[in-house]
Design an enzyme around this catalytic site. Sequence first.
Site, PDB file in Angstrom:
ATOM      1  CG  HIS A  37      73.994  57.907  49.005  1.00  0.00           C
ATOM      2  ND1 HIS A  37      74.336  56.957  50.495  1.00  0.00           N
ATOM      3  CD2 HIS A  37      75.090  57.848  48.291  1.00  0.00           C
ATOM      4  CE1 HIS A  37      75.534  56.517  50.172  1.00  0.00           C
ATOM      5  NE2 HIS A  37      76.237  57.001  49.041  1.00  0.00           N
ATOM      6  N   GLY A 147      78.287  64.350  45.823  1.00  0.00           N
ATOM      7  CA  GLY A 147      78.400  65.013  47.199  1.00  0.00           C
ATOM      8  C   GLY A 147      79.783  65.643  47.335  1.00  0.00           C
TER       9      GLY A 147
END
Length: 285
Positions: A37, A147
Amino acid sequence: MKLIRRKTDLRAITDGWRRAGETIGVVPTMGALHAGHLSLVKAASARADRVIVTLFVNPRQFNSPEDLAKYPRTEDSDAQKLAPFNIDLLYVPAPEEIYPEGFATTVSVSGVSEGLCGAARPGHFDGVATVVSKLLLQTDADCAFFGEKDYQQLQVVRRLARDLDLKTEIVGCPTVREADGLAMSSRNARLGDTARDTAQIVPRTLEAAINAIARGAPAADALDRARMALTDAGIEAIEYLELRSDPDLRLLTTADEPARLFIAAWLNGVRLIDNMQIARQTPDS
Ligand code: PAF
């Protein structure tokens, strides 16, 4: 970094940024932040004038109440992890800010959401697509960061942004891995020491398979060998191990077009997912 829980407060701030001509980058998360993250936060800071991280554990994308209940809720430590990154806002919407009384709309993306995790987790991508649409609109995002570990999710989000004419540019960021190659995930913490050690077989096997396929081995043989290696190492169940076209995720039997290898596997009650790109063969490679 300001903590905001109401969309009206959020809008008052983003409107001010807009008036000042500033761009807004958003990193949507469900919390339990890890280095993966934080790499998205770094990418957002490099690209946009203002950065918002959202933290919302979205009940509509979980397939079972137990999985939702087990999902870590770590708002305080998440805020601490974000502190060094100089972000502008942490948006932690109260549930009714996302799903108000009478909420009746679902964003459902066909095509890329079918197969892989979509087959194993019915309704999961409808939940993701619905919440991401809302978060991008609420934050007024110019760009949003996801991601590549959740590669199918990334393609679902790209599709919905295109189809709904959202102005947000969807930016995919490389998977961040532990030292032994395991893709970072909030679920890894639930593996326990022994299974955590075993889990490294997943990226290792994936890498061996993509290399074999890139060198010209028949995909079916490479996948058979990979299944055997995973099972021998103690992986309890392989939910899927599939070669798919990139970016539209059609099932492939040969990698004669841009392709990725995708896996979901179970270990000690934890579902691990990963994917890797097959290097393109060039005539002189
Ligand atoms: O990847 C996640 O953490 C979630 O699926 C997302 C994109 C924040 C939507 O809830």
